[in-house]
Design a protein around this motif. Structure first.
Motif, mmCIF file in Angstrom:
data_model
loop_
_atom_site.group_PDB
_atom_site.id
_atom_site.type_symbol
_atom_site.label_atom_id
_atom_site.label_comp_id
_atom_site.label_asym_id
_atom_site.label_seq_id
_atom_site.Cartn_x
_atom_site.Cartn_y
_atom_site.Cartn_z
ATOM 1 N N GLY A 165 -4.088 6.011 2.724
ATOM 2 C CA GLY A 165 -5.043 5.739 3.788
ATOM 3 C C GLY A 165 -6.006 6.902 3.882
ATOM 4 O O GLY A 165 -5.947 7.838 3.105
ATOM 5 N N ASP A 166 -6.877 6.810 4.860
ATOM 6 C CA ASP A 166 -7.846 7.877 5.055
ATOM 7 C C ASP A 166 -8.221 7.911 6.529
ATOM 8 O O ASP A 166 -8.411 6.859 7.154
ATOM 9 N N ASP A 167 -8.281 9.091 7.081
ATOM 10 C CA ASP A 167 -8.626 9.281 8.495
ATOM 11 C C ASP A 167 -7.751 8.436 9.420
ATOM 12 O O ASP A 167 -8.237 7.800 10.354
ATOM 13 N N GLY A 168 -6.436 8.394 9.123
ATOM 14 C CA GLY A 168 -5.497 7.684 9.976
ATOM 15 C C GLY A 168 -5.511 6.181 9.828
ATOM 16 O O GLY A 168 -4.885 5.462 10.586
ATOM 17 N N ARG A 169 -6.215 5.675 8.820
ATOM 18 C CA ARG A 169 -6.323 4.231 8.598
ATOM 19 C C ARG A 169 -5.517 3.831 7.370
ATOM 20 O O ARG A 169 -5.520 4.522 6.359
ATOM 21 N N LEU A 170 -4.820 2.694 7.450
ATOM 22 C CA LEU A 170 -4.062 2.165 6.328
ATOM 23 C C LEU A 170 -5.013 1.675 5.242
ATOM 24 O O LEU A 170 -6.207 1.497 5.494
ATOM 25 N N PRO A 171 -4.499 1.402 4.023
ATOM 26 C CA PRO A 171 -5.371 0.941 2.941
ATOM 27 C C PRO A 171 -6.171 -0.318 3.270
ATOM 28 O O PRO A 171 -7.281 -0.490 2.777
ATOM 29 N N ALA A 172 -5.631 -1.207 4.079
ATOM 30 C CA ALA A 172 -6.332 -2.433 4.464
ATOM 31 C C ALA A 172 -5.647 -3.011 5.695
ATOM 32 O O ALA A 172 -4.491 -2.700 5.978
ATOM 33 N N ARG A 173 -6.366 -3.864 6.404
ATOM 34 C CA ARG A 173 -5.770 -4.557 7.545
ATOM 35 C C ARG A 173 -4.987 -5.744 6.993
ATOM 36 O O ARG A 173 -5.571 -6.675 6.424
ATOM 37 N N LEU A 174 -3.650 -5.686 7.129
ATOM 38 C CA LEU A 174 -2.772 -6.706 6.565
ATOM 39 C C LEU A 174 -1.734 -7.132 7.604
ATOM 40 O O LEU A 174 -0.610 -6.622 7.622
ATOM 41 N N PRO A 175 -2.067 -8.070 8.477
ATOM 42 C CA PRO A 175 -1.086 -8.529 9.463
ATOM 43 C C PRO A 175 0.218 -9.030 8.826
ATOM 44 O O PRO A 175 1.303 -8.838 9.383
ATOM 45 N N THR A 176 0.130 -9.628 7.645
ATOM 46 C CA THR A 176 1.338 -10.096 6.957
ATOM 47 C C THR A 176 2.240 -8.918 6.613
ATOM 48 O O THR A 176 3.463 -8.987 6.769
ATOM 49 N N ASP A 177 1.653 -7.820 6.147
ATOM 50 C CA ASP A 177 2.442 -6.634 5.833
ATOM 51 C C ASP A 177 3.013 -6.004 7.096
ATOM 52 O O ASP A 177 4.118 -5.466 7.078
ATOM 53 N N MET A 178 2.285 -6.057 8.198
ATOM 54 C CA MET A 178 2.804 -5.508 9.460
ATOM 55 C C MET A 178 4.086 -6.238 9.875
ATOM 56 O O MET A 178 5.038 -5.619 10.350
ATOM 57 N N LYS A 179 4.141 -7.555 9.668
ATOM 58 C CA LYS A 179 5.355 -8.327 9.963
ATOM 59 C C LYS A 179 6.488 -7.899 9.036
ATOM 60 O O LYS A 179 7.637 -7.758 9.458
ATOM 61 N N HIS A 180 6.155 -7.696 7.763
ATOM 62 C CA HIS A 180 7.141 -7.229 6.778
ATOM 63 C C HIS A 180 7.667 -5.845 7.172
ATOM 64 O O HIS A 180 8.876 -5.596 7.155
ATOM 65 N N TYR A 181 6.755 -4.952 7.540
ATOM 66 C CA TYR A 181 7.104 -3.597 7.976
ATOM 67 C C TYR A 181 8.065 -3.659 9.169
ATOM 68 O O TYR A 181 9.079 -2.968 9.199
ATOM 69 N N ARG A 182 7.730 -4.501 10.111
ATOM 70 C CA ARG A 182 8.571 -4.650 11.304
ATOM 71 C C ARG A 182 9.975 -5.102 10.917
ATOM 72 O O ARG A 182 10.972 -4.577 11.410
ATOM 73 N N SER A 183 10.072 -6.069 10.008
ATOM 74 C CA SER A 183 11.394 -6.571 9.612
ATOM 75 C C SER A 183 12.215 -5.501 8.902
ATOM 76 O O SER A 183 13.438 -5.464 9.038
ATOM 77 N N LEU A 184 11.562 -4.624 8.157
ATOM 78 C CA LEU A 184 12.270 -3.554 7.443
ATOM 79 C C LEU A 184 12.692 -2.399 8.353
ATOM 80 O O LEU A 184 13.660 -1.703 8.065
ATOM 81 N N THR A 185 11.957 -2.173 9.430
ATOM 82 C CA THR A 185 12.183 -0.983 10.260
ATOM 83 C C THR A 185 12.874 -1.251 11.590
ATOM 84 O O THR A 185 13.384 -0.324 12.216
#
Length: 184
Positions: A19-39
């Protein structure tokens, strides 16, 4: 008593940028759901810059912020000042929570400091190039085995194509934990 696994969960652009300046590589709501399930239900270790980019403690997880700043406070999170303390507290909290892993949530400095301790990596490969300064540490092929690869199903709100990839450490040869003093 067996050590609880340390697992990196990260999204990485094609060029290795986190990422850069506190921003992720892209806005990916699908990945956010995946992240939530893993964490969910697990303790998460993160550096201060990652904490700042999220802006708060995430529900259903315990956050441990690693920083060299002795005066730093993070509402709703634990604060430690070196990686050894983060690992000890992460494992203690995982045991107390009944969690099967401690999550290493970033950023780049913490990934580099603790990659030798990591047991598994859950990577979202994002089809963009960012050219940012914060990068994921290179994975040595002899140390890591790709055990799963799945094309992400891109929703209309997702800014880029992506895939979920799991790596497991081939052989455990980590040096003993030392008070390395690392943190963001």
């Amino acid at each position: 008593m067996a050590r609880i696994p340390l697992v990196i969960v990260a999204a990485v652009a094609r060029d290795g940028c986190l990422g850069d300046d506190g921003r992720l590589p892209a806005r990916l709501p699908t990945d956010m759901k995946h992240y939530r399930s893993l964490t969910m239900g697990k303790p998460m270790l993160m550096g201060r810059k990652t904490w700042d980019s999220i802006g708060r403690a995430l529900p259903g997880r315990e956050t441990i912020v690693v920083t060299r700043d002795a005066s730093f406070r993070a509402e709703g999170a634990h604060v430690v000042h070196d990686t050894a303390s983060a690992l000890v507290l992460g494992e203690a909290r995982a045991r107390a929570m009944g969690a099967d892993a401690v999550i290493l949530a970033g950023g780049g400095e913490l990934y580099r400091a603790l990659i030798h301790r990591v047991d598994r990596i859950e990577l979202t490969e994002v089809d963009v190039d960012l050219g940012g300064r914060t990068t994921f540490p290179p994975l040595e092929p002899g140390e890591w085995l790709e055990t799963h690869r799945e094309e992400g199903v891109r929703a209309p709100q997702d800014e880029a194509a992506f895939r979920f990839v799991t790596y497991k450490r081939r052989a455990r040869s980590a040096p003993p934990v030392e008070n390395e003093g690392n943190g963001a």
